[in-house]
Motif scaffolding. Structure first.
Motif, PDB file in Angstrom:
ATOM      1  N   GLY A   3      26.326  38.136  18.645  1.00  0.00           N
ATOM      2  CA  GLY A   3      27.245  39.250  18.442  1.00  0.00           C
ATOM      3  C   GLY A   3      27.394  40.162  19.651  1.00  0.00           C
ATOM      4  O   GLY A   3      27.961  41.247  19.535  1.00  0.00           O
ATOM      5  N   GLN A   4      26.907  39.741  20.799  1.00  0.00           N
ATOM      6  CA  GLN A   4      27.013  40.548  22.016  1.00  0.00           C
ATOM      7  C   GLN A   4      28.319  40.295  22.768  1.00  0.00           C
ATOM      8  O   GLN A   4      28.770  41.141  23.526  1.00  0.00           O
ATOM      9  CB  GLN A   4      25.839  40.258  22.953  1.00  0.00           C
ATOM     10  N   LEU A   5      28.917  39.116  22.577  1.00  0.00           N
ATOM     11  CA  LEU A   5      30.177  38.760  23.218  1.00  0.00           C
ATOM     12  C   LEU A   5      31.138  38.216  22.178  1.00  0.00           C
ATOM     13  O   LEU A   5      30.719  37.656  21.168  1.00  0.00           O
ATOM     14  CB  LEU A   5      29.973  37.672  24.286  1.00  0.00           C
ATOM     15  N   ALA A   6      32.422  38.384  22.471  1.00  0.00           N
ATOM     16  CA  ALA A   6      33.469  37.736  21.677  1.00  0.00           C
ATOM     17  C   ALA A   6      34.258  36.861  22.630  1.00  0.00           C
ATOM     18  O   ALA A   6      34.367  37.166  23.819  1.00  0.00           O
ATOM     19  CB  ALA A   6      34.371  38.788  21.040  1.00  0.00           C
ATOM     20  N   CYS A   7      34.788  35.760  22.114  1.00  0.00           N
ATOM     21  CA  CYS A   7      35.566  34.881  22.989  1.00  0.00           C
ATOM     22  C   CYS A   7      36.901  34.568  22.351  1.00  0.00           C
ATOM     23  O   CYS A   7      37.058  34.622  21.130  1.00  0.00           O
ATOM     24  CB  CYS A   7      34.798  33.604  23.316  1.00  0.00           C
ATOM     25  N   ARG A   8      37.852  34.276  23.220  1.00  0.00           N
ATOM     26  CA  ARG A   8      39.172  33.875  22.742  1.00  0.00           C
ATOM     27  C   ARG A   8      39.754  32.867  23.725  1.00  0.00           C
ATOM     28  O   ARG A   8      39.538  32.960  24.931  1.00  0.00           O
ATOM     29  CB  ARG A   8      40.094  35.073  22.553  1.00  0.00           C
ATOM     30  N   GLN A   9      40.468  31.925  23.169  1.00  0.00           N
ATOM     31  CA  GLN A   9      41.114  30.898  23.986  1.00  0.00           C
ATOM     32  C   GLN A   9      42.528  31.381  24.299  1.00  0.00           C
ATOM     33  O   GLN A   9      43.305  31.635  23.393  1.00  0.00           O
ATOM     34  CB  GLN A   9      41.194  29.562  23.232  1.00  0.00           C
ATOM     35  N   PRO A  10      42.863  31.529  25.559  1.00  0.00           N
ATOM     36  CA  PRO A  10      44.232  31.921  25.881  1.00  0.00           C
ATOM     37  C   PRO A  10      45.190  30.768  25.576  1.00  0.00           C
ATOM     38  O   PRO A  10      44.837  29.598  25.737  1.00  0.00           O
ATOM     39  CB  PRO A  10      44.185  32.218  27.383  1.00  0.00           C
ATOM     40  N   ALA A  11      46.384  31.120  25.121  1.00  0.00           N
ATOM     41  CA  ALA A  11      47.369  30.096  24.788  1.00  0.00           C
ATOM     42  C   ALA A  11      47.784  29.328  26.038  1.00  0.00           C
ATOM     43  O   ALA A  11      47.788  28.116  26.057  1.00  0.00           O
ATOM     44  CB  ALA A  11      48.583  30.739  24.133  1.00  0.00           C
ATOM     45  N   GLU A  12      48.113  30.050  27.074  1.00  0.00           N
ATOM     46  CA  GLU A  12      48.505  29.405  28.323  1.00  0.00           C
ATOM     47  C   GLU A  12      48.121  30.323  29.464  1.00  0.00           C
ATOM     48  O   GLU A  12      48.377  31.529  29.427  1.00  0.00           O
ATOM     49  CB  GLU A  12      50.012  29.167  28.349  1.00  0.00           C
ATOM     50  N   LEU A  13      47.482  29.770  30.457  1.00  0.00           N
ATOM     51  CA  LEU A  13      47.044  30.575  31.590  1.00  0.00           C
ATOM     52  C   LEU A  13      48.094  30.594  32.686  1.00  0.00           C
ATOM     53  O   LEU A  13      48.708  29.568  32.979  1.00  0.00           O
ATOM     54  CB  LEU A  13      45.740  30.020  32.166  1.00  0.00           C
ATOM     55  N   PRO A  14      48.273  31.752  33.311  1.00  0.00           N
ATOM     56  CA  PRO A  14      49.183  31.807  34.449  1.00  0.00           C
ATOM     57  C   PRO A  14      48.590  31.046  35.635  1.00  0.00           C
ATOM     58  O   PRO A  14      47.371  30.917  35.767  1.00  0.00           O
ATOM     59  CB  PRO A  14      49.301  33.304  34.751  1.00  0.00           C
ATOM     60  N   LEU A  15      49.454  30.547  36.478  1.00  0.00           N
ATOM     61  CA  LEU A  15      49.037  29.738  37.621  1.00  0.00           C
ATOM     62  C   LEU A  15      48.014  30.444  38.514  1.00  0.00           C
ATOM     63  O   LEU A  15      47.028  29.825  38.912  1.00  0.00           O
ATOM     64  CB  LEU A  15      50.254  29.305  38.440  1.00  0.00           C
ATOM     65  N   PRO A  16      48.166  31.736  38.832  1.00  0.00           N
ATOM     66  CA  PRO A  16      47.153  32.388  39.688  1.00  0.00           C
ATOM     67  C   PRO A  16      45.748  32.358  39.074  1.00  0.00           C
ATOM     68  O   PRO A  16      44.765  32.190  39.784  1.00  0.00           O
ATOM     69  CB  PRO A  16      47.656  33.822  39.833  1.00  0.00           C
ATOM     70  N   MET A  17      45.655  32.486  37.749  1.00  0.00           N
ATOM     71  CA  MET A  17      44.335  32.449  37.117  1.00  0.00           C
ATOM     72  C   MET A  17      43.764  31.036  37.187  1.00  0.00           C
ATOM     73  O   MET A  17      42.572  30.866  37.439  1.00  0.00           O
ATOM     74  CB  MET A  17      44.381  32.934  35.679  1.00  0.00           C
ATOM     75  N   LEU A  18      44.596  30.037  36.968  1.00  0.00           N
ATOM     76  CA  LEU A  18      44.123  28.656  37.082  1.00  0.00           C
ATOM     77  C   LEU A  18      43.624  28.366  38.490  1.00  0.00           C
ATOM     78  O   LEU A  18      42.596  27.704  38.672  1.00  0.00           O
ATOM     79  CB  LEU A  18      45.240  27.675  36.719  1.00  0.00           C
ATOM     80  N   GLU A  19      44.307  28.886  39.482  1.00  0.00           N
ATOM     81  CA  GLU A  19      43.878  28.688  40.868  1.00  0.00           C
ATOM     82  C   GLU A  19      42.556  29.394  41.130  1.00  0.00           C
ATOM     83  O   GLU A  19      41.685  28.865  41.826  1.00  0.00           O
ATOM     84  CB  GLU A  19      44.950  29.179  41.831  1.00  0.00           C
ATOM     85  N   ARG A  20      42.379  30.595  40.573  1.00  0.00           N
ATOM     86  CA  ARG A  20      41.105  31.312  40.721  1.00  0.00           C
ATOM     87  C   ARG A  20      39.970  30.528  40.078  1.00  0.00           C
ATOM     88  O   ARG A  20      38.879  30.411  40.647  1.00  0.00           O
ATOM     89  CB  ARG A  20      41.185  32.696  40.070  1.00  0.00           C
ATOM     90  N   ILE A  21      40.211  29.993  38.893  1.00  0.00           N
ATOM     91  CA  ILE A  21      39.186  29.212  38.205  1.00  0.00           C
ATOM     92  C   ILE A  21      38.830  27.992  39.043  1.00  0.00           C
ATOM     93  O   ILE A  21      37.652  27.691  39.259  1.00  0.00           O
ATOM     94  CB  ILE A  21      39.664  28.779  36.793  1.00  0.00           C
ATOM     95  N   ARG A  22      39.841  27.291  39.544  1.00  0.00           N
ATOM     96  CA  ARG A  22      39.598  26.125  40.388  1.00  0.00           C
ATOM     97  C   ARG A  22      38.751  26.488  41.602  1.00  0.00           C
ATOM     98  O   ARG A  22      37.790  25.813  41.928  1.00  0.00           O
ATOM     99  CB  ARG A  22      40.931  25.525  40.829  1.00  0.00           C
ATOM    100  N   ASP A  23      39.104  27.592  42.244  1.00  0.00           N
ATOM    101  CA  ASP A  23      38.367  28.012  43.442  1.00  0.00           C
ATOM    102  C   ASP A  23      36.918  28.367  43.116  1.00  0.00           C
ATOM    103  O   ASP A  23      36.010  28.036  43.871  1.00  0.00           O
ATOM    104  CB  ASP A  23      39.059  29.204  44.106  1.00  0.00           C
ATOM    105  N   HIS A  24      36.701  29.013  41.983  1.00  0.00           N
ATOM    106  CA  HIS A  24      35.336  29.389  41.602  1.00  0.00           C
ATOM    107  C   HIS A  24      34.508  28.173  41.220  1.00  0.00           C
ATOM    108  O   HIS A  24      33.326  28.098  41.524  1.00  0.00           O
ATOM    109  CB  HIS A  24      35.348  30.421  40.469  1.00  0.00           C
ATOM    110  N   VAL A  25      35.129  27.220  40.560  1.00  0.00           N
ATOM    111  CA  VAL A  25      34.407  25.999  40.194  1.00  0.00           C
ATOM    112  C   VAL A  25      34.022  25.231  41.461  1.00  0.00           C
ATOM    113  O   VAL A  25      32.906  24.725  41.582  1.00  0.00           O
ATOM    114  CB  VAL A  25      35.241  25.120  39.237  1.00  0.00           C
ATOM    115  N   ARG A  26      34.917  25.174  42.404  1.00  0.00           N
ATOM    116  CA  ARG A  26      34.601  24.510  43.676  1.00  0.00           C
ATOM    117  C   ARG A  26      33.441  25.211  44.389  1.00  0.00           C
ATOM    118  O   ARG A  26      32.623  24.567  45.030  1.00  0.00           O
ATOM    119  CB  ARG A  26      35.815  24.479  44.587  1.00  0.00           C
ATOM    120  N   ALA A  27      33.399  26.539  44.265  1.00  0.00           N
ATOM    121  CA  ALA A  27      32.335  27.297  44.933  1.00  0.00           C
ATOM    122  C   ALA A  27      30.976  27.046  44.291  1.00  0.00           C
ATOM    123  O   ALA A  27      29.943  27.231  44.944  1.00  0.00           O
ATOM    124  CB  ALA A  27      32.651  28.800  44.879  1.00  0.00           C
ATOM    125  N   LEU A  28      30.967  26.611  43.025  1.00  0.00           N
ATOM    126  CA  LEU A  28      29.695  26.341  42.350  1.00  0.00           C
ATOM    127  C   LEU A  28      29.087  25.104  42.943  1.00  0.00           C
ATOM    128  O   LEU A  28      27.989  24.843  43.028  1.00  0.00           O
ATOM    129  CB  LEU A  28      29.894  26.154  40.838  1.00  0.00           C
TER     130      LEU A  28
END
Length: 118
Positions: free
Chosen positions: A93-118
């Motif tokens: 009960g410390q976090l809530a989550c939600r699935q976005p319907a569709e992500l904008p391209l800049p957010m997808l690019e940020r996610i891609r970049d962060h995953v690559r950095a891992l």
């Protein structure tokens, strides 16, 4: 000896490194199977003071809605570890989550970049 280490011996740089399986209590599968990289998580209420360091850090990072991938990057843990910890916090009960319907391209690019950095 003058107190210096021999050149062929490197200092133990990761003396404070904690193995990921220690952080997750040996678990590799999250309690919630539906957490995806783009799932948004946000803190709910006041953090429980008994949370471990990594879990407190995740709750602090999630004061604003944040993707699972971004949480992993900002906390400095592998994505699988982040998923396990986030799912524990959702169940607690410390976090809530939600699935976005569709992500904008800049957010997808940020996610891609962060995953690559891992």
């Amino acid at each position: 000896m003058n107190g210096e280490q021999p050149r062929d011996v490197e200092p133990d740089e990761d003396a404070t490194f904690v193995r990921p399986f220690i952080i997750t209590g040996g678990r590799s599968e999250p309690l919630q199977a539906d957490l995806r990289l783009e799932t948004l998580v946000v803190a709910v209420g006041v953090p429980d003071p008994s949370l471990t360091f990594e879990r407190r850090h995740i709750v602090a990072v999630c004061e604003q809605p944040t993707t699972v991938a971004e949480v992993a990057h900002r906390v400095g843990v592998p994505l699988g570890v982040a998923k396990v910890l986030i799912s524990d916090l959702v169940v607690a009960g410390q976090l809530a989550c939600r699935q976005p319907a569709e992500l904008p391209l800049p957010m997808l690019e940020r996610i891609r970049d962060h995953v690559r950095a891992l």
